[in-house]
Design a protein around this motif. Structure first.
Motif, PDB file in Angstrom:
ATOM      1  N   LEU A  33       0.863  -1.192   0.000  1.00 10.35           N
ATOM      2  CA  LEU A  33       0.000   0.000   0.000  1.00 10.35           C
ATOM      3  C   LEU A  33       0.895   1.236   0.000  1.00 10.35           C
ATOM      4  N   VAL A  34       0.767   2.028  -1.084  1.00 11.80           N
ATOM      5  CA  VAL A  34       1.584   3.246  -1.214  1.00 11.80           C
ATOM      6  C   VAL A  34       0.707   4.436  -0.873  1.00 11.80           C
ATOM      7  N   ASP A  35       1.115   5.235   0.089  1.00 10.70           N
ATOM      8  CA  ASP A  35       0.318   6.420   0.424  1.00 10.70           C
ATOM      9  C   ASP A  35       1.225   7.613   0.695  1.00 10.70           C
ATOM     10  N   SER A  36       0.760   8.789   0.237  1.00  9.31           N
ATOM     11  CA  SER A  36       1.626   9.969   0.331  1.00  9.31           C
ATOM     12  C   SER A  36       1.389  10.798   1.584  1.00  9.31           C
ATOM     13  N   ASP A  37       0.175  10.718   2.167  1.00 12.10           N
ATOM     14  CA  ASP A  37      -0.133  11.682   3.240  1.00 12.10           C
ATOM     15  C   ASP A  37      -0.518  11.077   4.577  1.00 12.10           C
ATOM     16  N   GLY A  38      -0.587   9.783   4.660  1.00 15.64           N
ATOM     17  CA  GLY A  38      -0.963   9.178   5.947  1.00 15.64           C
ATOM     18  C   GLY A  38      -2.090   8.188   5.768  1.00 15.64           C
ATOM     19  N   ILE A  39      -1.916   6.985   6.355  1.00 13.34           N
ATOM     20  CA  ILE A  39      -2.949   5.944   6.224  1.00 13.34           C
ATOM     21  C   ILE A  39      -4.238   6.431   6.888  1.00 13.34           C
ATOM     22  N   GLY A  40      -5.358   6.097   6.251  1.00  8.58           N
ATOM     23  CA  GLY A  40      -6.649   6.662   6.676  1.00  8.58           C
ATOM     24  C   GLY A  40      -7.101   7.708   5.672  1.00  8.58           C
ATOM     25  N   GLY A  41      -6.115   8.300   4.988  1.00 11.42           N
ATOM     26  CA  GLY A  41      -6.416   9.227   3.900  1.00 11.42           C
ATOM     27  C   GLY A  41      -7.058  10.516   4.374  1.00 11.42           C
ATOM     28  N   SER A  42      -7.613  11.226   3.415  1.00  6.51           N
ATOM     29  CA  SER A  42      -8.303  12.470   3.761  1.00  6.51           C
ATOM     30  C   SER A  42      -9.454  12.164   4.698  1.00  6.51           C
ATOM     31  N   ALA A  43     -10.094  11.016   4.515  1.00  6.18           N
ATOM     32  CA  ALA A  43     -11.257  10.671   5.349  1.00  6.18           C
ATOM     33  C   ALA A  43     -10.890  10.803   6.821  1.00  6.18           C
ATOM     34  N   VAL A  44      -9.733  10.271   7.189  1.00  4.84           N
ATOM     35  CA  VAL A  44      -9.344  10.279   8.600  1.00  4.84           C
ATOM     36  C   VAL A  44      -8.625  11.576   8.983  1.00  4.84           C
ATOM     37  N   LEU A  45      -7.766  12.076   8.089  1.00  3.77           N
ATOM     38  CA  LEU A  45      -6.889  13.178   8.509  1.00  3.77           C
ATOM     39  C   LEU A  45      -7.477  14.572   8.304  1.00  3.77           C
ATOM     40  N   THR A  46      -8.299  14.747   7.273  1.00  8.42           N
ATOM     41  CA  THR A  46      -8.784  16.119   7.017  1.00  8.42           C
ATOM     42  C   THR A  46     -10.289  16.235   6.781  1.00  8.42           C
ATOM     43  N   ASP A  47     -10.974  15.134   6.490  1.00 11.49           N
ATOM     44  CA  ASP A  47     -12.376  15.273   6.073  1.00 11.49           C
ATOM     45  C   ASP A  47     -13.380  14.735   7.112  1.00 11.49           C
ATOM     46  N   CYS A  48     -13.735  13.436   6.988  1.00 12.00           N
ATOM     47  CA  CYS A  48     -14.818  12.906   7.848  1.00 12.00           C
ATOM     48  C   CYS A  48     -14.497  13.012   9.326  1.00 12.00           C
ATOM     49  N   VAL A  49     -13.371  12.440   9.716  1.00 15.02           N
ATOM     50  CA  VAL A  49     -13.102  12.315  11.157  1.00 15.02           C
ATOM     51  C   VAL A  49     -13.004  13.692  11.827  1.00 15.02           C
ATOM     52  N   PRO A  50     -12.167  14.611  11.307  1.00 10.41           N
ATOM     53  CA  PRO A  50     -12.114  15.906  11.984  1.00 10.41           C
ATOM     54  C   PRO A  50     -13.435  16.666  11.938  1.00 10.41           C
ATOM     55  N   SER A  51     -14.133  16.614  10.789  1.00 14.92           N
ATOM     56  CA  SER A  51     -15.366  17.415  10.711  1.00 14.92           C
ATOM     57  C   SER A  51     -16.432  16.858  11.651  1.00 14.92           C
ATOM     58  N   LYS A  52     -16.491  15.526  11.767  1.00 10.73           N
ATOM     59  CA  LYS A  52     -17.491  14.947  12.671  1.00 10.73           C
ATOM     60  C   LYS A  52     -17.124  15.183  14.133  1.00 10.73           C
ATOM     61  N   ALA A  53     -15.827  15.257  14.394  1.00 13.97           N
ATOM     62  CA  ALA A  53     -15.397  15.568  15.762  1.00 13.97           C
ATOM     63  C   ALA A  53     -15.766  17.014  16.098  1.00 13.97           C
ATOM     64  N   LEU A  54     -15.571  17.921  15.129  1.00 14.13           N
ATOM     65  CA  LEU A  54     -15.947  19.328  15.344  1.00 14.13           C
ATOM     66  C   LEU A  54     -17.458  19.442  15.556  1.00 14.13           C
ATOM     67  N   LEU A  55     -18.220  18.693  14.759  1.00 12.83           N
ATOM     68  CA  LEU A  55     -19.683  18.752  14.880  1.00 12.83           C
ATOM     69  C   LEU A  55     -20.163  18.161  16.202  1.00 12.83           C
ATOM     70  N   ALA A  56     -19.407  17.217  16.748  1.00  9.42           N
ATOM     71  CA  ALA A  56     -19.782  16.661  18.059  1.00  9.42           C
ATOM     72  C   ALA A  56     -19.647  17.743  19.129  1.00  9.42           C
ATOM     73  N   VAL A  57     -18.603  18.576  19.002  1.00 12.66           N
ATOM     74  CA  VAL A  57     -18.421  19.679  19.949  1.00 12.66           C
ATOM     75  C   VAL A  57     -19.573  20.683  19.772  1.00 12.66           C
ATOM     76  N   ALA A  58     -19.882  20.966  18.502  1.00 19.08           N
ATOM     77  CA  ALA A  58     -20.955  21.916  18.214  1.00 19.08           C
ATOM     78  C   ALA A  58     -22.287  21.425  18.786  1.00 19.08           C
ATOM     79  N   GLU A  59     -22.525  20.126  18.668  1.00 23.16           N
ATOM     80  CA  GLU A  59     -23.780  19.550  19.169  1.00 23.16           C
ATOM     81  C   GLU A  59     -23.877  19.743  20.686  1.00 23.16           C
ATOM     82  N   SER A  60     -22.765  19.498  21.368  1.00 22.45           N
ATOM     83  CA  SER A  60     -22.766  19.682  22.823  1.00 22.45           C
ATOM     84  C   SER A  60     -23.032  21.143  23.173  1.00 22.45           C
ATOM     85  N   ALA A  61     -22.391  22.058  22.411  1.00 20.38           N
ATOM     86  CA  ALA A  61     -22.586  23.485  22.689  1.00 20.38           C
ATOM     87  C   ALA A  61     -24.050  23.864  22.500  1.00 20.38           C
ATOM     88  N   THR A  62     -24.679  23.321  21.447  1.00 22.18           N
ATOM     89  CA  THR A  62     -26.092  23.645  21.193  1.00 22.18           C
ATOM     90  C   THR A  62     -26.966  23.117  22.327  1.00 22.18           C
TER      91      THR A  62
END
Ligand SMILES: Cc1cc2nc3c(=O)[nH]c(=O)nc-3n(C[C@H](O)[C@H](O)[C@H](O)COP(=O)(O)OP(=O)(O)OC[C@H]3O[C@@H](n4cnc5c(N)ncnc54)[C@H](O)[C@@H]3O)c2cc1C
Length: 462
Positions: A33-62
């Motif tokens: 498996l050849v990867d340039s930016d980190g296993i998990g890909g954008s899904a884990v490092l910049t897209d799904c995981v971080p955005s859902k973590a941010l939204l979990a904080v937002a949900e608590s704040a609401t």
């Protein structure tokens, strides 16, 4: 006789790539498996995981902000958000999720190479290693899963400080005072929702009449109402043409020449596939005009032995679909039993507040006559559990085929709709009838009670 191992090379370590790597290793292949930016890909490092973590904080704040409605005093007024701490936690959990995934790959026998891969004809990959040098690996089967990146406009180039892509927001140290979100698709709507909850004044620029143009229109309407009730400005049928930094603010120019000023601007105007510099033409891999790799329903490209999965194919931009395409590719390549990709049973979710979860056929399919079906929609405002929890926005919608009464789709708009949709997904996948759903016990009181109630009402149609 010794059976030679099948050599598999996968380029890209997101859900399309790493899940496939694990399947191929389990099936006995020799996997790189050849990867340039980190296993998990954008899904884990910049897209799904971080955005859902941010939204979990937002949900608590609401929840805290709305606690006054339930008679809790003092909390709403005292709320504060330390965005630097929030973002540090998010970066940390994305990094550890990536490390966990890499560790699992190695444990299961996948060889990881950090670097950029490209095809060298249809039977080999050349990896430019992060550590220097190159390596050429011959393969019986190759999977391309290189994902996509945020689309940028030349007239609104991100600077990483005030004009941002969704990948750059996790470096912010303070909640933006006034955030202009350009784009009202899923990503734009989720970030608009998150930052509004964290305390930003938000302006959402939508080129369409409604936010979330690809979603159920009634669901989008509920969300728009909630956004506006909480003070968001939604600019409809408005296209942003440029964003310019002026000191501590950003001026966004709209198509009619007017401007909107914010302290920050988030560009959420879609994505482009990472398919340049992959050696595709030389290997005979065809792409669409938009640059996506053309694939069939078992993830084959136009080049024999070369498969593709995930966002680089543009089939459906979801991590779950990427992973399924990758698994299908490996089952096909390695001679396992394989069913072609079926998008009709995919469930997906918009992680706004309320969430919008959907599965199967849509209201648009019914309205356009693509399927003969009956639809029942029940607002949550009448659900006992919803009343107890102070939930007034949202609904459930169940769609069943006319004649057979088989459940073929549905929508849930509610807090945690992403969890509630599972019952409907199961019904769609297992081709259950509304009678079968209606005959299933639900907990009293529960939001799922409304799903069974909708099924009961559909029994009356005929
Ligand atoms: C903000 C946001 C939130 C999202 N939230 C969700 C969600 O909640 N649920 C969901 O299902 N989907 C979500 N998605 C969609 C999801 O992120 C994608 O569908 C998913 O990441 C696609 O997986 P992939 O494997 O195709 O690509 P990616 O996850 O992008 O991974 C591709 C990997 O390949 C690497 N790569 C690229 N080129 C090369 C090369 N030449 N050589 C080696 N490596 C290379 C990349 O660096 C990357 O690591 C979200 C998307 C965005 C933008």
């Amino acid at each position: 006789m010794i059976v030679p191992m099948t050599a598999v090379v996968i380029v890209g370590g997101g859900p399309g790539g790493y899940d496939a790597a694990l399947v191929a290793a389990q099936m006995g292949a020799e996997v790189t498996l050849v990867d340039s930016d980190g296993i998990g890909g954008s899904a884990v490092l910049t897209d799904c995981v971080p955005s859902k973590a941010l939204l979990a904080v937002a949900e608590s704040a609401t929840q805290v902000r709305q606690s006054g409605l339930l008679g809790i005093t003092g909390a709403a007024e005292a709320i504060g958000v330390d965005l630097a701490a929030v973002n540090a936690r998010i970066r940390g959990l994305a990094g550890s999720q990536s490390a966990d995934t890499a560790e699992r790959c190695v444990r299961e026998g996948v060889r990881l190479l950090a670097g950029r891969g490209r095809l060298d004809g249809p039977g080999a990959v050349v990896a430019e290693l992060a550590s220097g040098g190159t390596q050429r690996i011959e393969a019986d089967a190759i999977l391309l899963a290189t994902g996509a990146r945020p689309r940028t406009l030349d007239s609104a180039l991100p600077d990483g400080q005030r004009i941002l892509t969704w990948e750059q927001v996790y470096e912010l140290a303070e909640v933006p005072e006034r955030l202009v979100v350009v784009g009202s698709g899923v990503t734009g709507a989720e970030f608009a929702c998150a930052y509004q909850a964290l305390g930003s004044e938000v302006v959402l620029v939508s080129s369409r009449e409604h936010v979330l143009p690809g979603e159920d229109p009634e669901a989008a309407q509920v969300l728009e109402d909630v956004f506006e009730r909480r003070g968001m400005t939604v600019l409809r049928r408005t296209r942003a043409t440029a964003a310019t930094r002026t000191g501590d603010s950003v001026v966004v120019t709209l198509a009619d020449g007017s401007t909107v000023t914010g302290s920050h601007c988030l560009m959420a105007v879609g994505s482009v596939p990472n398919t340049e510099d992959l050696g595709l033409p030389g290997a005979g891999v065809r792409t669409t005009d938009a640059g996506h790799v053309e694939v069939d329903r078992v993830s084959r490209t136009s080049a024999r032995g070369v498969y593709a999965a995930g966002d680089c194919t543009g089939v459906l931009l979801l991590a779950s679909v990427a992973a399924m395409q990758g698994r299908i590719a490996m089952w096909h390549a390695l001679g396992g039993a394989v069913a072609p990709l079926d998008l009709r049973t995919v469930s997906s979710n918009v992680f706004t507040d309320p969430e919008i979860a959907t599965v199967g056929y849509t209201q648009a399919d019914v309205d356009a006559g693509r399927v003969r079906a009956d639809v029942v929609t029940l607002p949550l405002a009448t659900n006992a559990r919803a009343k107890m929890q102070g939930i007034s926005d949202g609904f459930v919608k169940v769609i069943c085929r006319r004649g057979t009464r088989i459940v073929i789709g549905g929508v849930v708009v509610a807090p945690k709709a992403s969890e509630l949709i599972f019952g409907l997904s199961l019904a769609v996948e297992q081709r259950m009838t509304v009678d079968e759903v209606a005959a299933t016990f639900t907990v009293y009181p529960s939001l799922t009670g409304s799903l069974a109630e909708a099924a009961r009402r559909l029994r009356a149609f005929d």
